[in-house]
Design a protein around this motif. Structure first.
Motif, short mmCIF file in Angstrom:
data_model
loop_
_atom_site.label_atom_id
_atom_site.label_comp_id
_atom_site.label_asym_id
_atom_site.label_seq_id
_atom_site.Cartn_x
_atom_site.Cartn_y
_atom_site.Cartn_z
N PHE A 269 0.88 -1.14 0.00
CA PHE A 269 0.00 0.00 0.00
C PHE A 269 0.93 1.21 0.00
CE2 PHE A 269 -4.38 0.26 2.37
CZ PHE A 269 -4.96 0.76 1.22
N HIS B 210 0.46 5.12 1.06
CA HIS B 210 -0.32 6.28 1.46
C HIS B 210 0.57 7.49 1.23
CE1 HIS B 210 -3.42 3.74 3.01
NE2 HIS B 210 -4.12 4.76 3.46
N GLU C 282 -3.62 12.70 9.22
CA GLU C 282 -4.06 11.36 8.83
C GLU C 282 -5.34 11.46 8.01
OE1 GLU C 282 -3.11 7.86 9.49
OE2 GLU C 282 -1.23 8.94 9.47
N TRP C 283 -6.20 12.39 8.41
CA TRP C 283 -7.44 12.65 7.68
C TRP C 283 -7.50 14.16 7.42
CZ3 TRP C 283 -12.07 9.87 10.58
CH2 TRP C 283 -11.96 8.49 10.38
N HIS D 33 -7.62 10.31 -1.24
CA HIS D 33 -7.97 9.93 0.14
C HIS D 33 -9.18 10.77 0.57
CE1 HIS D 33 -7.02 8.85 4.46
NE2 HIS D 33 -6.88 7.68 3.86
N HIS D 34 -9.50 10.72 1.87
CA HIS D 34 -10.74 11.35 2.33
C HIS D 34 -10.79 12.87 2.07
CE1 HIS D 34 -10.94 7.48 4.03
NE2 HIS D 34 -10.45 7.73 5.23
N TYR E 203 -6.59 2.89 -4.82
CA TYR E 203 -7.43 3.23 -3.67
C TYR E 203 -8.13 4.54 -4.03
CZ TYR E 203 -8.28 5.18 1.08
OH TYR E 203 -8.82 5.74 2.22
N TRP F 260 -9.61 -0.60 -4.24
CA TRP F 260 -9.71 -0.62 -2.78
C TRP F 260 -10.65 0.48 -2.30
CZ3 TRP F 260 -8.80 0.47 2.39
CH2 TRP F 260 -8.29 -0.55 3.18
N ASP G 158 -12.37 2.21 0.87
CA ASP G 158 -12.24 2.41 2.31
C ASP G 158 -13.61 2.65 2.93
OD1 ASP G 158 -11.61 3.66 4.82
OD2 ASP G 158 -9.63 4.08 4.01
N ALA H 84 -14.27 4.35 5.74
CA ALA H 84 -14.40 5.47 6.67
C ALA H 84 -15.49 6.45 6.24
CB ALA H 84 -13.07 6.20 6.82
N GLU I 143 -6.36 -2.93 12.00
CA GLU I 143 -5.26 -2.34 11.24
C GLU I 143 -3.95 -2.60 11.96
OE1 GLU I 143 -6.25 1.77 10.45
OE2 GLU I 143 -7.81 1.21 9.01
N ASN J 99 -4.37 -5.61 6.22
CA ASN J 99 -3.73 -4.34 5.87
C ASN J 99 -3.21 -3.66 7.13
OD1 ASN J 99 -6.52 -3.71 6.57
ND2 ASN J 99 -6.08 -1.64 5.94
N TRP K 290 -0.74 5.92 8.85
CA TRP K 290 -0.80 5.52 7.44
C TRP K 290 -0.01 6.49 6.58
CZ3 TRP K 290 -2.45 0.91 5.98
CH2 TRP K 290 -3.27 0.21 6.86
N ASN L 210 -8.50 9.21 13.13
CA ASN L 210 -8.29 7.77 12.90
C ASN L 210 -7.87 7.03 14.15
OD1 ASN L 210 -8.44 5.55 11.22
ND2 ASN L 210 -6.30 5.67 10.62
N ASN M 44 -9.08 3.19 14.47
CA ASN M 44 -8.38 2.14 13.75
C ASN M 44 -6.90 2.10 14.09
OD1 ASN M 44 -10.62 1.19 12.37
ND2 ASN M 44 -10.43 2.80 10.85
C1 FUL Z 1 -8.75 3.67 7.07
C2 FUL Z 1 -8.57 5.13 6.70
O1 FUL Z 1 -9.41 5.98 7.43
C3 FUL Z 1 -7.11 5.40 6.93
O2 FUL Z 1 -6.79 6.76 6.77
C4 FUL Z 1 -6.32 4.52 5.96
O3 FUL Z 1 -6.54 4.93 4.63
C5 FUL Z 1 -6.70 3.06 6.13
C6 FUL Z 1 -6.08 2.15 5.12
O4 FUL Z 1 -8.08 2.88 6.09
O5 FUL Z 1 -10.02 3.29 7.24
#
Ligand code: FUL
Length: 692
Positions: A45, A47, A57-58, A96-97, A142, A180, A182, A184, A238, A282, A289, A645, A648
């Motif tokens: 992976f 990130h 992270e977010w 990402h988010h 992703y 992939w 996610d 979240a 995780e 993962n 991440w 996050n 997780n």
């Molecule tokens: C999570 C995400 O919220 C994290 O930031 C990351 O990408 C992970 C792989 O999955 O749910």
């Protein structure tokens, strides 16, 4: 010349013998693309995105594209690192988010095209696709469904946008092996996070049934990952481990992405699952991440990585190991070094296979192409099978000379469905049989770490199966000892303690950040250490001279004279220096903050919070406020925010703020992940000397 007329009737008879049929498949069985995916076994992976540059992270989605500016981005370096480690593919966080796109999507301005990187002409997806092709790796994508940047997120219009982006990614970059998704956001309040009020009912809103066909059409060989499939499912945590019982079967019609109880109930699959939805483990090579400089020395230790290998690939899942590519655009050298060590250990552990070439027999055999010998031959596809109706059977390997081993690798022929429900391993030692393992599932690959065993024979007993068992492969190995780095703990009394589980090992340490070796201070008993220090320690095998990895821990002032003022003495567990002990109030009588007297006035530049470390935690603080005071009467708010996050990834949280004098601190929980009162494993401070 002798007559050969007699041969004819014999040959005719043989030809008339009905061929021995393979066992009938036990549904569900994998599709070809799932079998091919399972063979990939170990892949990466990456990130790398806006968060890399904002230290988040977010991200919130309002970050300026100007911030995305890697100085030395080199996807070929990523590919080489992965290839050298025996990895087979790379999955990139294309979005990402926070919604920033690593490719110049025509549907948004929030992408690399408005960044200074390569004057807006760059495309990270393109560079990665090319690098993967050059190094013979597969490419995965992703694409976060949750998008904090997009104005229409939560409305039907966003789905059109999301699907358009998916089309771009699956059309313009060649073959993609895994998509992939996610889980979240949506559902619970916590996942929405700060700046995000747009809660969605994930199951209803995303309307996956109208998205999956796009993937099937554009990339028919790609598998789709999400919490609960459809093709590959999440392992439910995780931290890098699958479970001892791991079914690739899942009731996919009732278990769906985003189910809050998924991790607890379905992560290990279901024996009677109706669909083939194998697990993927993962985990990140660092606590986060995304890249954070302060985690440069927190790369997972070698024993942790080795555990992950055995508890993912060795437990019927693939292993998706994340690299938080750094601001330069490279996999950091510390991560590379750890990965290289892991590769060496795995090579050494599986250096010499010990079962092949010995005789094998079965208590029950189907015959034909399915004899016991097929489990020991070089062909991974051939397999032993028992007769129909037989669900208990043994395979015995006899050695000419006693063999010492400590690893068993065993595989079912999953093309015919996962069957084995329980098995044991016995070893013949000094003429008597002893059980050395008792387990449940096997699946595609099960690897057991066993005690050191010297035996003249071994017996794999399948004690329960859904139908006549199949075994494609049995292997035995003798892995060398792992030299573990010392664990470093400082207790409330301010004493530094170093420990290793092995015997015959000497420990050495430094307190000033210099590298420890045999010329550093030898550790014999607890050392008083009241103030801040960077502790580095190693273990040295006295017999071979081999040295372990270095353990490194940053310590600030010891909590020796600290007191919790607003709760009983039990609450001292939050400041005892021990990560495993914790304190939290009862639901009936909630205490939402912790007020601590530091015993002296210090110049504070931040604080730390460690949430409860046990797997079934509760009360993880998601939103906090931190106050300081010099007199326990007048309080100043020093910091407030979100621990992104944390559910997780329940790691040490570290928050810095403007330097200020304080004798008292108050950590207030504004919200917890599950709504229960906050729980505190540790609360600490960052003084001037350690907050950099
Ligand atoms: C999570 C995400 O919220 C994290 O930031 C990351 O990408 C992970 C792989 O999955 O749910």
């Amino acid at each position: 010349m002798r007559s050969t007329y007699w041969l004819l009737p014999v040959l005719t008879l043989l030809a008339c013998q009905p061929a021995i049929e393979p066992p009938v498949a036990i549904e569900p069985v994998p599709e070809q693309k799932q079998l091919d995916w399972q063979d990939l076994e170990f892949y990466a992976f990456v990130h790398f995105n806006m968060n890399t540059f904002t230290n988040m992270e977010w991200g919130f989605g309002d970050e300026s594209p100007e911030l995305f500016n890697p100085t030395e981005l080199d996807c070929r370096q990523w590919a080489k690192v992965c290839k050298d480690a025996g990895m087979t593919g790379i999955i990139l966080t294309a979005k990402h988010h926070d919604g920033f796109c690593l490719w110049p999507s025509e549907y948004t301005e929030h992408s690399v095209k408005n960044s200074p990187w390569k004057d807006g002409q760059g495309d990270v997806m393109r560079e990665l696709a090319d690098a993967c092709e050059e190094y013979g790796l597969k490419l995965g994508v992703y694409l976060s469904p949750w998008d904090r940047n997009h104005a229409d997120y939560g409305k039907p219009e966003y789905l059109t946008y999301f699907r358009n982006q998916l089309r771009e990614l699956l059309t313009d970059y060649g073959d993609v092996y895994e998509v992939w998704f996610d889980g979240a956001n949506g559902g619970t309040g916590y996942y929405g996070g700060a700046n995000e009020e747009r809660r969605v009912d994930k199951q209803a809103y995303y309307d996956w049934q109208n998205t999956y066909p796009i993937i099937r059409e554009l990339q028919p060989d790609a598998v789709i990952f999400s919490d609960a499939g459809p093709d590959v499912r999440w392992v439910g945590n995780e931290d890098g481990h699958a479970f001892r019982t791991m079914w690739s079967n899942l009731m996919r019609d009732s278990v769906y992405p985003g189910m809050p109880e998924y991790s607890r109930k379905y992560a290990s699959g279901q024996v009677d699952g109706t669909h083939w939805v194998p697990g993927e483990t993962n985990v990140s090579i660092r606590p986060g991440w995304y890249y954070h400089e302060y985690e440069d020395h927190k790369v997972r230790s070698l024993p942790q990585l080795v555990d992950m290998y055995y508890e993912s690939i060795g437990r019927n899942t693939t292993w998706l190991l994340n690299f938080p590519v750094d601001k330069r655009g490279l996999i950091h050298e510390n991560d590379v070094a750890q990965l290289e060590k892991l590769t060496e250990v795995i090579k050494a552990d599986f250096a010499e296979e010990l079962a092949k070439g010995n005789t094998i027999s079965a208590s029950n055999e189907r015959g034909g192409d399915y004899t016991a010998a097929e489990a020991l031959d070089e062909d991974p596809k051939s397999y032993w099978a028992a007769e129909d109706g037989v669900t208990e059977a043994s395979l015995t390997i006899n050695f000419d000379e006693a063999v010492t081993f400590n690893r068993l690798l065993v595989q079912e022929n999953i093309a015919l469905g996962q069957r084995v429900k329980a098995f044991t391993l016995e070893a013949e030692m000094d003429g008597s049989w002893q059980e050395i393992a008792s387990e449940t599932t096997i699946g595609c690959k099960r690897i057991l770490r066993l005690p050191e065993t010297t035996a003249t024979a071994v017996r794999l007993n399948i004690t329960d199966a859904k139908a006549c068992p199949t075994i494609a492969n049995i292997e035995l190995y003798h892995a060398p000892k792992l030299l573990l780095p010392p664990t470093v703990v400082r207790n409330k009394a301010g004493e530094l303690q170093l420990q290793v589980p092995e015997e015959g090992v000497s420990l050495y340490y430094t307190l000033d950040g210099t590298e420890p070796g045999t010329s550093a201070t030898a550790y014999t008993s607890p050392v008083p250490l009241p103030g801040p220090a960077t502790v580095k320690a190693v273990a040295v095998d006295e017999n071979t001279g081999r040295t372990s990895e270095v353990s490194q821990v940053e310590l600030d002032v010891a909590p020796t004279n600290w007191k919790v003022l607003n709760a009983g003495t039990e609450a001292e567990k939050a400041i005892d220096g021990l990560e495993e002990s914790w304190w939290g109030s009862k639901k009936e009588d909630p205490v939402n903050e912790l007020t601590i007297d530091l015993g002296e006035t210090l110049t504070l530049r931040g604080f730390t919070y460690l949430p409860v470390q046990s797997r079934y935690f509760s009360g993880l603080i998601s939103n906090y406020e931190l106050y300081t005071s010099t007199d326990n009467r007048n309080w100043t708010q020093a910091a407030a925010g979100e621990f992104s996050n944390i559910q997780n990834s329940p790691i040490w949280q570290r928050v810095t703020f403007e330097a200020q004098p304080a004798r008292y601190i108050r950590l207030k929980s504004v919200a917890t992940v599950d709504g229960n009162p906050p729980a505190f494993a540790e609360v600490g401070v960052l003084t001037e000397s350690s907050a950099n």
